[in-house]
Design an enzyme around this catalytic site. Structure first.
Site, mmCIF file in Angstrom:
data_model
loop_
_atom_site.group_PDB
_atom_site.id
_atom_site.type_symbol
_atom_site.label_atom_id
_atom_site.label_comp_id
_atom_site.label_asym_id
_atom_site.label_seq_id
_atom_site.Cartn_x
_atom_site.Cartn_y
_atom_site.Cartn_z
ATOM 1 N N ASP A 83 -1.519 16.027 14.455
ATOM 2 C CA ASP A 83 -0.433 16.710 15.161
ATOM 3 C C ASP A 83 -0.913 18.013 15.769
ATOM 4 O O ASP A 83 -1.713 18.739 15.168
ATOM 5 C CB ASP A 83 0.714 17.005 14.189
ATOM 6 C CG ASP A 83 1.362 15.730 13.668
ATOM 7 O OD1 ASP A 83 1.387 14.736 14.414
ATOM 8 O OD2 ASP A 83 1.837 15.749 12.518
ATOM 9 N N SER A 138 0.872 -1.184 0.000
ATOM 10 C CA SER A 138 0.000 0.000 0.000
ATOM 11 C C SER A 138 0.901 1.224 0.000
ATOM 12 O O SER A 138 2.074 1.152 0.403
ATOM 13 C CB SER A 138 -0.947 0.000 1.204
ATOM 14 O OG SER A 138 -0.246 -0.139 2.422
ATOM 15 N N HIS A 192 3.677 -0.849 3.832
ATOM 16 C CA HIS A 192 3.050 0.438 3.514
ATOM 17 C C HIS A 192 4.152 1.458 3.290
ATOM 18 O O HIS A 192 4.957 1.724 4.188
ATOM 19 C CB HIS A 192 2.139 0.883 4.664
ATOM 20 C CG HIS A 192 1.368 2.129 4.378
ATOM 21 N ND1 HIS A 192 0.264 2.152 3.565
ATOM 22 C CD2 HIS A 192 1.540 3.418 4.808
ATOM 23 C CE1 HIS A 192 -0.223 3.380 3.488
ATOM 24 N NE2 HIS A 192 0.542 4.172 4.236
ATOM 25 N N PHE A 194 12.638 14.492 9.806
ATOM 26 C CA PHE A 194 11.497 13.630 10.115
ATOM 27 C C PHE A 194 11.773 12.786 11.353
ATOM 28 O O PHE A 194 10.922 12.626 12.227
ATOM 29 C CB PHE A 194 11.199 12.690 8.932
ATOM 30 C CG PHE A 194 10.596 13.373 7.727
ATOM 31 C CD1 PHE A 194 10.132 14.680 7.793
ATOM 32 C CD2 PHE A 194 10.490 12.700 6.516
ATOM 33 C CE1 PHE A 194 9.582 15.309 6.695
ATOM 34 C CE2 PHE A 194 9.929 13.315 5.401
ATOM 35 C CZ PHE A 194 9.478 14.622 5.497
ATOM 36 N N GLU A 211 1.204 5.644 0.482
ATOM 37 C CA GLU A 211 0.645 6.898 0.974
ATOM 38 C C GLU A 211 1.063 8.054 0.073
ATOM 39 O O GLU A 211 2.211 8.146 -0.363
ATOM 40 C CB GLU A 211 1.130 7.173 2.397
ATOM 41 C CG GLU A 211 0.642 8.503 2.968
ATOM 42 C CD GLU A 211 1.216 8.801 4.325
ATOM 43 O OE1 GLU A 211 0.844 8.089 5.270
ATOM 44 O OE2 GLU A 211 2.047 9.724 4.444
ATOM 45 N N ASN A 241 -2.436 1.839 24.537
ATOM 46 C CA ASN A 241 -3.255 2.739 23.725
ATOM 47 C C ASN A 241 -3.572 2.095 22.374
ATOM 48 O O ASN A 241 -4.694 2.193 21.866
ATOM 49 C CB ASN A 241 -2.518 4.059 23.519
ATOM 50 C CG ASN A 241 -3.357 5.064 22.740
ATOM 51 O OD1 ASN A 241 -4.515 5.320 23.066
ATOM 52 N ND2 ASN A 241 -2.768 5.648 21.712
#
Length: 287
Positions: free
Chosen positions: A104, A9, A261, A208, A11, A153
């Site tokens: 963010d 996949s 991905h 990044f 992005e 989480n």
């Protein structure tokens, strides 16, 4: 190990109105479509303008391809009512895959700290049976209290209805593999897809990584020592970046990972070549 189905996949972010940006975006969409990806994901910002840009480009991609589209949806800057309306609009347009994110924090915005990704998942599932991907962090989310709380989480997001998790990028495959083991140990059994970020510009990668606390091995820095971002070194940068990412993907595949991905940055060359190499090695059993 061999002849396993490999799922890819990719992005993308909505292109600007700049001609080169548009051309790069659509060239990447077209070229990567030949790999028959599982889905494309399209990013979105937290502002209404960026959300509209995403919605607009998603409709165009759907018209031009047969690829499933997953739309990024954030919640940090929206009310519950707004999120419900956005979800209904997507579902009514036939967009049934969502990448559910908190978003963010940004200055000058009234960020809603009371709505988290898990809340967004519950809202989406209340509206319709969306296929939902969420974020996971092999090297721990920068705002998490601890690695364990971060993992819990993620588990909570799955209990709310998430279908899979896509990880933050990493450059040490062992970081992902140890994280996968921890997920299983803590009862998280749904799909965990490694997020792969092509290395094209070492300065960009450093920025990044600094924002996300991602470890970059020293040898990656060293290999780019004598290279610049000049046009004369661009091809060399891409060749080295392709080699780095292909090796990461191959190592993960040998450890049983068969879904990947790619964060393409709207550039197809490295993702395309890495995926093609893996597919051919798998096909001819020479990995």
């Amino acid at each position: 190990m061999f002849d396993k189905k490999i799922n890819f996949s990719f992005e993308f972010f909505p292109p600007t109105s700049n001609v080169l940006s548009e051309r790069g975006f659509w060239n990447s969409i077209k070229r990567l479509s030949s790999l028959n990806p599982d889905f494309y994901s399209i990013t979105s910002g937290i502002t209404s303008i960026r959300q509209k840009q995403t919605f607009s480009i998603v409709k165009k991609v759907i018209k031009k391809t047969n690829i499933n589209i997953a739309v990024h949806m954030t919640c940090i800057n929206n009310s519950i009512a707004e999120l419900e309306q956005i979800a209904k609009n997507y579902w009514n347009q036939g967009i049934k895959r969502i990448v559910a994110l908190r978003g963010d924090k940004e200055k000058d915005f009234n960020n809603n700290k009371k709505i988290f990704a898990s809340d967004l998942i519950s809202i989406l599932k209340k509206i319709a049976n969306f296929d939902i991907s969420v974020a996971a962090y092999p090297e721990v989310h920068p705002e998490a209290k601890s690695a364990h709380s971060d993992l819990m989480n993620l588990k909570h997001k799955f209990s709310c209805g998430a279908n899979r998790a896509i990880t933050q990028f990493f450059f040490d495959p062992n970081k992902f593999l140890r994280f996968r083991d921890k997920c299983i140990k803590n009862g998280i059994y749904l799909d965990l897809i490694p997020g792969i970020l092509p290395v094209i510009n070492i300065d960009q990668i450093h920025r990044f990584s600094k924002m996300s606390n991602i470890f970059i091995p020293k040898w990656i820095y060293k290999i780019f020592d004598n290279l610049s971002n000049s046009s004369s070194d661009q091809l060399i940068n891409k060749l080295i970046g392709q080699s780095i990412i292909t090796k990461i993907v191959e190592n993960l595949f040998c450890e049983g990972v068969n879904q990947f991905h790619f964060y393409t940055l709207n550039q197809y060359e490295i993702p395309y070549s890495s995926c093609l190499i893996l597919k051919m090695k798998n096909k001819f059993k020479s990995l």
